[in-house]
Scaffold this active site. Structure first.
Site, short mmCIF file in Angstrom:
data_model
loop_
_atom_site.label_atom_id
_atom_site.label_comp_id
_atom_site.label_asym_id
_atom_site.label_seq_id
_atom_site.Cartn_x
_atom_site.Cartn_y
_atom_site.Cartn_z
N ASP A 53 -4.88 -0.86 2.19
CA ASP A 53 -3.99 -1.96 1.85
C ASP A 53 -2.54 -1.43 1.90
O ASP A 53 -2.33 -0.21 1.88
CB ASP A 53 -4.35 -2.42 0.43
CG ASP A 53 -3.39 -3.44 -0.13
OD1 ASP A 53 -3.04 -4.39 0.60
OD2 ASP A 53 -2.98 -3.30 -1.31
N ASP B 147 -5.42 -1.94 -4.24
CA ASP B 147 -5.06 -2.09 -5.66
C ASP B 147 -5.43 -3.46 -6.25
O ASP B 147 -5.35 -3.66 -7.44
CB ASP B 147 -3.56 -1.88 -5.86
CG ASP B 147 -2.75 -3.04 -5.29
OD1 ASP B 147 -3.04 -3.46 -4.14
OD2 ASP B 147 -1.86 -3.56 -5.98
N ASP C 22 0.76 -3.39 0.24
CA ASP C 22 1.51 -3.69 -0.98
C ASP C 22 0.82 -3.16 -2.23
O ASP C 22 -0.34 -3.50 -2.49
CB ASP C 22 1.71 -5.21 -1.12
CG ASP C 22 2.57 -5.76 0.00
OD1 ASP C 22 3.63 -5.17 0.29
OD2 ASP C 22 2.18 -6.79 0.60
C1 2M8 Z 1 2.29 -11.17 0.02
O1 2M8 Z 1 1.20 -10.32 -0.15
C2 2M8 Z 1 1.01 -9.61 -1.37
C3 2M8 Z 1 -0.23 -8.76 -1.18
O2 2M8 Z 1 -0.85 -8.33 -2.30
C4 2M8 Z 1 0.91 -10.50 -2.60
O3 2M8 Z 1 0.13 -11.44 -2.65
O4 2M8 Z 1 1.63 -10.18 -3.55
C5 2M8 Z 1 2.33 -11.57 1.48
O5 2M8 Z 1 2.88 -12.83 1.57
C6 2M8 Z 1 3.10 -10.62 2.37
O6 2M8 Z 1 3.35 -11.22 3.62
C7 2M8 Z 1 4.39 -10.16 1.73
O7 2M8 Z 1 4.97 -9.11 2.47
C8 2M8 Z 1 4.14 -9.67 0.30
C9 2M8 Z 1 5.43 -9.27 -0.39
O8 2M8 Z 1 5.20 -8.81 -1.68
O9 2M8 Z 1 3.51 -10.68 -0.46
MG MG Z 2 -2.11 -4.75 -2.67
MG MG Z 3 -2.34 -6.61 0.36
#
Ligand code: 2M8
Ligand code: MG
Ligand code: MG
Length: 270
Positions: free
Chosen positions: A6, A212, A8
């Site tokens: 993953d 995570d 983020d």
């Molecule tokens: C979004 O994805 C993260 C993944 O865990 C989230 O839900 O917090 C997505 O929209 C992604 O495109 C974006 O870069 C990210 C930014 O925190 O959030």
């Molecule tokens: Mg994540």
């Molecule tokens: Mg993710």
């Protein structure tokens, strides 16, 4: 060994999206020729940009398992019918996003949430801490619709039930609740790609998966080496039916390196 990771909150820091703390471990994987597959909620557009920063050459999976991208230069030969998209062959699992947006908007009077499609790049940058350019790339989605959920946990359970009737899955990421087709799953996309590697190597591969969040549970649960990277903002997700999960000591990219280094030692690479 094949790494599925993953981004983020895992390879990238939850707050500032830096992968600095994982640079050395990433270089070690490259040197050893171990594929490091990115499996993320992020979009194709975000990945094109991030891959340059990361000097990433391996396949990647976008929008929570909605599509697998194989660089045309990589030697994987998929037997499935693949679409051509720029420098990549694509295996898509997801329905298109427009239907999800329409469906989401029809629930606006019932639940309290904001759709991604309602956000400007400025608002998204403010909410996520992404810079403006990255926020714009994140808005360029093809298969999934993230929501800012302002309602209760009970309301979310009720949305899940409603969405399931329409063949739509609701999954929590780090900050957002993601709407996606029921065929989309990080675990399913990982399985498909791992099969392509097995066909190429003509042998069983060994996988390590790191994540995570709740949306990583299936992917982590099916890996030979299951790793939960600790988050500074939520408790580690449970991985059902696995008693051998590694939970990192450190958060994000520091924890990621910790787990990669431990796996390389355990597997006899270093
Ligand atoms: C979004 O994805 C993260 C993944 O865990 C989230 O839900 O917090 C997505 O929209 C992604 O495109 C974006 O870069 C990210 C930014 O925190 O959030
Ligand atoms: Mg994540
Ligand atoms: Mg993710």
């Amino acid at each position: 060994l094949i790494v599925f990771t993953d981004l983020d909150g895992t390879l990238l820091d939850h707050f500032d999206y830096s992968f600095q703390a994982a640079s050395t471990a990433l270089t070690t994987l490259k040197t050893l020729g171990i594929p490091c597959v990115i499996n993320t909620s992020k979009t194709y557009s975000e990945l094109l940009s991030l891959r340059q920063d990361l000097r990433h050459r391996d396949p990647f999976i976008t929008e929570n398992g909605a599509a697998v991208y194989l660089p045309k230069t990589c030697s994987l030969q998929a037997t499935d019918e693949l679409q051509s998209h720029g420098d990549y062959w694509v295996k898509a699992f997801g329905p298109s996003r427009v239907n999800l947006i329409e469906l989401a908007l029809s629930f606006k009077d019932t639940y309290d949430f904001t759709c991604y499609s309602e956000l400007t790049p400025e608002q998204l940058a403010e909410y996520t801490g992404l810079d403006l350019a990255s926020a714009s790339l994140s808005l360029q989605r093809e298969f999934t619709e993230p929501l800012i959920w302002n309602d209760s946990q009970n309301a979310l359970e009720s949305l899940k039930t409603e969405m399931a009737k329409h063949g739509v899955k609701v999954q929590k990421g780090g900050r957002f609740v993601h709407l996606m087709g029921e065929a989309c799953d990080k675990a399913v996309a990982m399985e498909w790609l791992n099969q392509q590697y097995q066909d190429k190597y003509q042998e069983q591969t060994k996988t390590i998966a790191l994540g995570d969040g709740e949306n990583d549970v299936g992917m982590i649960g099916q890996a030979n080496i299951p790793v939960v990277v600790r988050s500074p903002v939520h408790i580690p997700p449970e991985i059902p039916n696995r008693s051998d999960v590694w939970i990192t000591e450190s958060y994000g990219p520091t924890g990621w390196s910790e787990a990669i280094n431990k796996a390389l030692a355990t597997e006899g690479y270093v």
